[in-house]
Design a protein around this motif. Structure first.
Motif, mmCIF file in Angstrom:
data_model
loop_
_atom_site.group_PDB
_atom_site.id
_atom_site.type_symbol
_atom_site.label_atom_id
_atom_site.label_comp_id
_atom_site.label_asym_id
_atom_site.label_seq_id
_atom_site.Cartn_x
_atom_site.Cartn_y
_atom_site.Cartn_z
ATOM 1 N N PHE A 66 2.351 7.534 -0.113
ATOM 2 C CA PHE A 66 1.898 6.569 0.889
ATOM 3 C C PHE A 66 3.022 6.086 1.801
ATOM 4 O O PHE A 66 2.746 5.567 2.874
ATOM 5 C CB PHE A 66 1.112 5.441 0.222
ATOM 6 N N TYR A 73 -1.905 6.746 8.617
ATOM 7 C CA TYR A 73 -3.096 6.514 7.786
ATOM 8 C C TYR A 73 -4.282 6.043 8.629
ATOM 9 O O TYR A 73 -5.391 6.581 8.529
ATOM 10 C CB TYR A 73 -2.758 5.484 6.699
ATOM 11 N N ARG A 92 -17.841 0.757 4.407
ATOM 12 C CA ARG A 92 -16.972 -0.275 3.801
ATOM 13 C C ARG A 92 -17.718 -1.604 3.716
ATOM 14 O O ARG A 92 -17.665 -2.285 2.687
ATOM 15 C CB ARG A 92 -15.681 -0.416 4.610
ATOM 16 N N ASN A 112 -4.971 -2.340 -4.180
ATOM 17 C CA ASN A 112 -4.698 -1.085 -3.453
ATOM 18 C C ASN A 112 -5.159 -1.233 -2.009
ATOM 19 O O ASN A 112 -5.803 -0.342 -1.459
ATOM 20 C CB ASN A 112 -5.446 0.103 -4.083
ATOM 21 N N GLY A 114 -3.796 -1.055 0.812
ATOM 22 C CA GLY A 114 -3.300 -0.102 1.802
ATOM 23 C C GLY A 114 -2.999 -0.767 3.128
ATOM 24 O O GLY A 114 -2.347 -1.812 3.201
ATOM 25 N N ASP A 136 -0.649 -4.086 -2.986
ATOM 26 C CA ASP A 136 -0.494 -2.634 -2.943
ATOM 27 C C ASP A 136 0.918 -2.335 -3.449
ATOM 28 O O ASP A 136 1.817 -3.171 -3.342
ATOM 29 C CB ASP A 136 -0.655 -2.109 -1.509
ATOM 30 N N ILE A 137 1.085 -1.120 -3.982
ATOM 31 C CA ILE A 137 2.417 -0.777 -4.503
ATOM 32 C C ILE A 137 3.355 -0.368 -3.355
ATOM 33 O O ILE A 137 4.581 -0.408 -3.503
ATOM 34 C CB ILE A 137 2.308 0.348 -5.572
ATOM 35 N N MET A 141 2.661 0.563 3.473
ATOM 36 C CA MET A 141 1.230 0.349 3.750
ATOM 37 C C MET A 141 0.982 -1.134 4.025
ATOM 38 O O MET A 141 0.263 -1.497 4.964
ATOM 39 C CB MET A 141 0.387 0.817 2.551
ATOM 40 N N ASN A 160 2.107 -3.567 -8.718
ATOM 41 C CA ASN A 160 1.448 -2.443 -9.367
ATOM 42 C C ASN A 160 0.116 -2.937 -9.930
ATOM 43 O O ASN A 160 0.087 -3.905 -10.697
ATOM 44 C CB ASN A 160 2.372 -1.945 -10.496
ATOM 45 N N ALA A 161 -0.971 -2.256 -9.564
ATOM 46 C CA ALA A 161 -2.302 -2.685 -10.031
ATOM 47 C C ALA A 161 -2.412 -2.595 -11.556
ATOM 48 O O ALA A 161 -3.369 -3.113 -12.140
ATOM 49 C CB ALA A 161 -3.379 -1.837 -9.377
ATOM 50 N N PHE A 177 -10.856 -0.145 -2.947
ATOM 51 C CA PHE A 177 -11.404 1.136 -2.488
ATOM 52 C C PHE A 177 -10.266 2.153 -2.435
ATOM 53 O O PHE A 177 -9.220 1.902 -1.832
ATOM 54 C CB PHE A 177 -12.058 1.013 -1.102
ATOM 55 N N GLY A 178 -10.478 3.275 -3.119
ATOM 56 C CA GLY A 178 -9.530 4.388 -3.012
ATOM 57 C C GLY A 178 -8.277 4.238 -3.853
ATOM 58 O O GLY A 178 -7.304 4.951 -3.615
ATOM 59 N N TYR A 185 -3.094 9.095 -9.480
ATOM 60 C CA TYR A 185 -1.972 8.170 -9.365
ATOM 61 C C TYR A 185 -2.215 6.835 -10.044
ATOM 62 O O TYR A 185 -1.605 5.833 -9.695
ATOM 63 C CB TYR A 185 -1.499 7.981 -7.912
HETATM 64 C C1 LIG Z 1 -6.175 6.031 -0.572
HETATM 65 S S1 LIG Z 1 -5.246 4.593 -0.299
HETATM 66 C C2 LIG Z 1 -6.527 3.395 -0.079
HETATM 67 C C3 LIG Z 1 -6.095 2.268 0.799
HETATM 68 C C4 LIG Z 1 -7.227 1.325 1.214
HETATM 69 N N1 LIG Z 1 -7.809 0.668 0.077
HETATM 70 C C5 LIG Z 1 -8.277 2.035 2.010
HETATM 71 O O1 LIG Z 1 -9.416 2.089 1.553
HETATM 72 O O2 LIG Z 1 -7.956 2.521 3.089
HETATM 73 C C6 LIG Z 1 -4.630 4.195 -1.919
HETATM 74 C C7 LIG Z 1 -3.705 3.026 -1.937
HETATM 75 O O3 LIG Z 1 -3.416 2.714 -3.300
HETATM 76 C C8 LIG Z 1 -2.067 2.344 -3.380
HETATM 77 N N2 LIG Z 1 -1.624 2.512 -4.781
HETATM 78 C C9 LIG Z 1 -1.440 3.644 -5.477
HETATM 79 N N3 LIG Z 1 -1.061 3.375 -6.730
HETATM 80 C C10 LIG Z 1 -1.014 2.028 -6.826
HETATM 81 C C11 LIG Z 1 -0.693 1.121 -7.879
HETATM 82 N N4 LIG Z 1 -0.355 1.556 -9.102
HETATM 83 N N5 LIG Z 1 -0.762 -0.188 -7.633
HETATM 84 C C12 LIG Z 1 -1.118 -0.652 -6.413
HETATM 85 N N6 LIG Z 1 -1.415 0.145 -5.379
HETATM 86 C C13 LIG Z 1 -1.362 1.470 -5.582
HETATM 87 C C14 LIG Z 1 -1.354 3.244 -2.392
HETATM 88 O O4 LIG Z 1 -0.104 2.760 -2.007
HETATM 89 C C15 LIG Z 1 -2.374 3.266 -1.245
HETATM 90 O O5 LIG Z 1 -2.126 2.270 -0.318
#
Ligand SMILES: C[S@@+](CC[C@H](N)C(=O)[O-])C[C@H]1O[C@@H](n2cnc3c(N)ncnc32)[C@H](O)[C@@H]1O
Length: 338
Positions: A66, A73, A92, A112, A114, A136-137, A141, A160-161, A177-178, A185
């Motif tokens: 990311f 993005y 959404r 997350n 983003g 978000d990590i 983003m 970190n989630a 979402f996502g 990951y």
């Molecule tokens: C596919 S993107 C989705 C972003 C947003 N929710 C969207 O729908 O557009 C996934 C997001 O999850 C974040 N992510 C991945 N692993 C994570 C973690 N362990 N903790 C928090 N965020 C994380 C990434 O940095 C990224 O921004």
């Protein structure tokens, strides 16, 4: 929202924040967050860095992926929805509406988050006295997300989630979402435990993401999409849900290429009455049938017991309970001889 020392973090943000490792409260000093354990956490661009890495490989993969994607993005996201002849904002908003955000003053957490594509939509649905939190990590983003808001409209953490820097029982609704449940990951079990910890009892949780419906994986639809993006292969692991989850439902979105999981957070295992007398020859209760198991007996003893029970006209549970209790009491009183 009143900002504290150095304008780094609003004072009321500290009410919900905690050390992601020890869960101790945090205080602000010299532009850093200090935990009761003495650990210091940096704040970058007014976003506290409370990342505690739980899985080196997966967390690092997400961070690198990311970091690379952050700047582009937003340009490409709409295409993932248009592939399914849907408008991104409609999909959404439909998911967000499942949070029932019209319940007065609420504290809402987005995981997350983003670049904030849902965050901006969630904000529009909240009452003025509600508060919106997002994490978000990836700092890259989050910086894009932050640029979409005025100061004080959303409380952000880089975290970190799987080890959330929020106190237990803090939020009325949790959304993602996502991110949550994306096996490439994330550790879904840890995330679900964290969600149930930081959510208040009765809070609503909605989680959406990519994940091809099982029956479509081998179809042309499935194969073309999975060939394009391996994340479509994702399968949300329902076994990762904690026992606290209530009224769970899962549905498919994006014509079957994505999922939406929703539930309410309860406390402990679901309620049940295991103690009513079960009618019929066997008798007993669900609990006695589970906990009351003893050694087997010889076929001859079993035949005699069945005949005696029938003669008395009581259930097997009542017969065994009564006979064994009486005999045991006699033995314990020393009345029984070999
Ligand atoms: C596919 S993107 C989705 C972003 C947003 N929710 C969207 O729908 O557009 C996934 C997001 O999850 C974040 N992510 C991945 N692993 C994570 C973690 N362990 N903790 C928090 N965020 C994380 C990434 O940095 C990224 O921004």
């Amino acid at each position: 929202m009143k900002s504290s020392e150095n304008n780094c973090v609003p004072e009321d943000f500290l009410d919900v924040l905690c050390d992601p490792v020890t869960r101790q409260s945090l205080s602000l000093k010299d532009g850093k967050l200090i935990s009761g354990s003495g650990t210091e956490y940096e704040i970058h661009h007014q976003i506290p860095d409370l990342v505690f890495i739980t899985d080196q490989e997966k967390n690092q993969y997400a961070l690198e992926l990311f970091k690379e994607k952050a700047n582009i993005y937003d340009e490409h996201q709409h295409l993932s929805f248009e592939t399914f002849c849907c408008k991104e904002e409609d999909v959404r908003n439909q998911l967000i509406s499942r949070l029932n955000l019209n319940r007065g003053a609420m504290k809402v957490l987005e995981l997350n988050a983003g670049t904030g594509r849902d965050t901006v939509l969630i904000q529009k649905k909240l009452s003025e006295d509600s508060k919106l939190y997002a994490q978000d990590i990836s700092l890259d983003m989050l910086q894009v997300l932050k640029s979409k808001f005025n100061e004080g409209e959303v409380y952000l953490t880089q975290s970190n989630a799987e080890a959330l820097p929020y106190k237990s029982n803090s939020f009325d609704a949790v959304y993602s979402f996502g991110g949550v449940g994306m096996e490439t990951y994330s550790d879904t079990r840890r995330q679900m435990q964290e969600i149930c910890r930081v959510a208040k009892k009765g809070a609503k949780v909605v989680i959406g993401g990519l994940g091809m419906a099982e029956w479509l994986k081998e179809s042309e639809f499935g194969r073309i999409l999975i060939n394009h993006n391996a994340h479509y292969k994702n399968r949300f692991n329902l076994a990762a849900l904690p026992v606290d989850a209530r009224n769970v439902s899962i549905s498919w979105i994006l014509n079957g290429a994505g999922f939406c999981l929703e539930f309410e957070v309860g406390e402990g295992e679901p309620d049940a009455d295991f103690d009513f007398a079960i009618p019929g020859v066997r008798g007993g209760t669900l609990r006695t049938r589970y906990y009351g198991k003893m050694e087997g007996v010889s076929p001859e003893t079993k035949r005699l017991v069945q005949e005696a029970r029938e003669k008395l006209g009581i259930s097997m549970y009542d017969f065994l309970n009564r006979t064994l209790q009486e005999t045991s009491k006699q033995i314990l009183k020393g009345e029984e001889t070999e």
